[in-house]
Design a protein around this motif. Sequence first.
Motif, PDB file in Angstrom:
ATOM      1  N   GLY A   1       6.572   5.016 -13.210  1.00  0.00           N
ATOM      2  CA  GLY A   1       7.752   4.519 -12.519  1.00  0.00           C
ATOM      3  C   GLY A   1       8.065   5.378 -11.301  1.00  0.00           C
ATOM      4  O   GLY A   1       8.441   4.857 -10.243  1.00  0.00           O
TER       5      GLY A   1
ATOM      6  N   ALA B   1       6.600  -2.810 -18.314  1.00  0.00           N
ATOM      7  CA  ALA B   1       6.510  -3.347 -16.952  1.00  0.00           C
ATOM      8  C   ALA B   1       5.363  -4.349 -16.864  1.00  0.00           C
ATOM      9  O   ALA B   1       5.486  -5.422 -16.257  1.00  0.00           O
ATOM     10  CB  ALA B   1       6.314  -2.214 -15.951  1.00  0.00           C
TER      11      ALA B   1
ATOM     12  N   ALA C   1       8.539  -5.788 -11.165  1.00  0.00           N
ATOM     13  CA  ALA C   1       8.647  -4.935 -12.349  1.00  0.00           C
ATOM     14  C   ALA C   1       8.068  -3.547 -12.083  1.00  0.00           C
ATOM     15  O   ALA C   1       6.998  -3.417 -11.480  1.00  0.00           O
ATOM     16  CB  ALA C   1       7.908  -5.578 -13.530  1.00  0.00           C
ATOM     17  N   ILE C   2       8.797  -2.527 -12.520  1.00  0.00           N
ATOM     18  CA  ILE C   2       8.276  -1.159 -12.503  1.00  0.00           C
ATOM     19  C   ILE C   2       8.731  -0.477 -13.792  1.00  0.00           C
ATOM     20  O   ILE C   2       9.662  -0.937 -14.464  1.00  0.00           O
ATOM     21  CB  ILE C   2       8.753  -0.335 -11.277  1.00  0.00           C
ATOM     22  CG1 ILE C   2      10.241  -0.001 -11.375  1.00  0.00           C
ATOM     23  CG2 ILE C   2       8.447  -1.054  -9.979  1.00  0.00           C
ATOM     24  CD1 ILE C   2      10.714   1.009 -10.329  1.00  0.00           C
ATOM     25  N   ALA C   3       8.081   0.611 -14.148  1.00  0.00           N
ATOM     26  CA  ALA C   3       8.565   1.426 -15.256  1.00  0.00           C
ATOM     27  C   ALA C   3       9.759   2.248 -14.776  1.00  0.00           C
ATOM     28  O   ALA C   3       9.869   2.563 -13.587  1.00  0.00           O
ATOM     29  CB  ALA C   3       7.450   2.341 -15.758  1.00  0.00           C
ATOM     30  N   ASN C   4      10.642   2.570 -15.675  1.00  0.00           N
ATOM     31  CA  ASN C   4      11.841   3.344 -15.336  1.00  0.00           C
ATOM     32  C   ASN C   4      11.443   4.735 -14.819  1.00  0.00           C
ATOM     33  O   ASN C   4      10.854   5.523 -15.559  1.00  0.00           O
ATOM     34  CB  ASN C   4      12.712   3.490 -16.583  1.00  0.00           C
ATOM     35  CG  ASN C   4      14.046   4.160 -16.292  1.00  0.00           C
ATOM     36  OD1 ASN C   4      14.206   4.847 -15.289  1.00  0.00           O
ATOM     37  ND2 ASN C   4      15.000   3.950 -17.173  1.00  0.00           N
TER      38      ASN C   4
ATOM     39  N   MET D   1      13.283  -3.036 -14.525  1.00  0.00           N
ATOM     40  CA  MET D   1      12.627  -1.851 -15.075  1.00  0.00           C
ATOM     41  C   MET D   1      12.317  -2.000 -16.557  1.00  0.00           C
ATOM     42  O   MET D   1      13.156  -2.447 -17.342  1.00  0.00           O
ATOM     43  CB  MET D   1      13.508  -0.615 -14.869  1.00  0.00           C
ATOM     44  CG  MET D   1      13.692  -0.219 -13.433  1.00  0.00           C
ATOM     45  SD  MET D   1      14.604   1.346 -13.302  1.00  0.00           S
ATOM     46  CE  MET D   1      14.767   1.460 -11.509  1.00  0.00           C
ATOM     47  N   GLY D   2      11.114  -1.587 -16.896  1.00  0.00           N
ATOM     48  CA  GLY D   2      10.748  -1.467 -18.298  1.00  0.00           C
ATOM     49  C   GLY D   2      10.916  -0.026 -18.727  1.00  0.00           C
ATOM     50  O   GLY D   2      10.885   0.891 -17.895  1.00  0.00           O
TER      51      GLY D   2
ATOM     52  N   GLY E   1       4.353  -6.673 -10.195  1.00  0.00           N
ATOM     53  CA  GLY E   1       4.728  -5.434 -10.859  1.00  0.00           C
ATOM     54  C   GLY E   1       3.778  -4.303 -10.529  1.00  0.00           C
ATOM     55  O   GLY E   1       2.591  -4.531 -10.265  1.00  0.00           O
TER      56      GLY E   1
END
Length: 258
Positions: A148, A177, A138-141, A170-171, A189
Amino acid sequence: MTTFFTRRALLIAFVALATFAANSTARAEGVLVAVAANFADAAQDLAALYEKSSGIQVAVTTGSTGKLYAQIKEGAPFQILLSADAKTPAKLEDEQAAVKGSRFTYAIGKLALWSADAKRVGADGRTALQADDFQHLAIANPGLAPYGVAARETLQSLKLWDKLSPKIVMGENIGQAHSMVATGNAELGFVALSAVLNPKKPSEGSHWVVPQDMFKPIRQDAILLNAGSGNAAATAFLDFLKSPEAHAVIETYGYGVE
């Protein structure tokens, strides 16, 4: 002589009355603060501390920096932005949507690779990332959230971006995330270190603090928006963020300060 002291007394009284009036105006106005998702809990603690000492009410709204920027441009009445980057406040300043010269760094973010599994991440996160024993990372956008971008830069530094891209989920923001990992929807993540060290709810499991040389520093800047121009409460809250009391809270959450 009497006239001199009378005038001086009147001047002192006037200054005291003006100060009281300004403080009363600040208390009455309150302040609306848009806060990057990664700083949400720290912002709530800072708002509570400030309200207790000043009587000024601080309303906090959180979201990804990209979303908050869009809302500000669409006319949202936020008076202060606490961004997750330095680029967005600078852009708002250039676009004349914020008060020129009010921008400063309130926190320096740190990135961590985290797993809810206490044994998955060791002293060097590279080993966990290179292992072929997980399905989702998981990562941030990166298009919306600076954390991200930092996650992508880290994977590129490790020469793992292409290899792991099929596993990336992606969160919208760094909070999402973190939630993906916390709920088990992702085994690993990249999250804000502040979420791992959060004194309200520290994250169990295992983590690796990503070395700073793997990504550009995450300078989180604050800025006074046009809606806050002339609002004594908004200016006072920004001044508070520079104080030793505020810095102590910010550092407790795992951020750096200047």
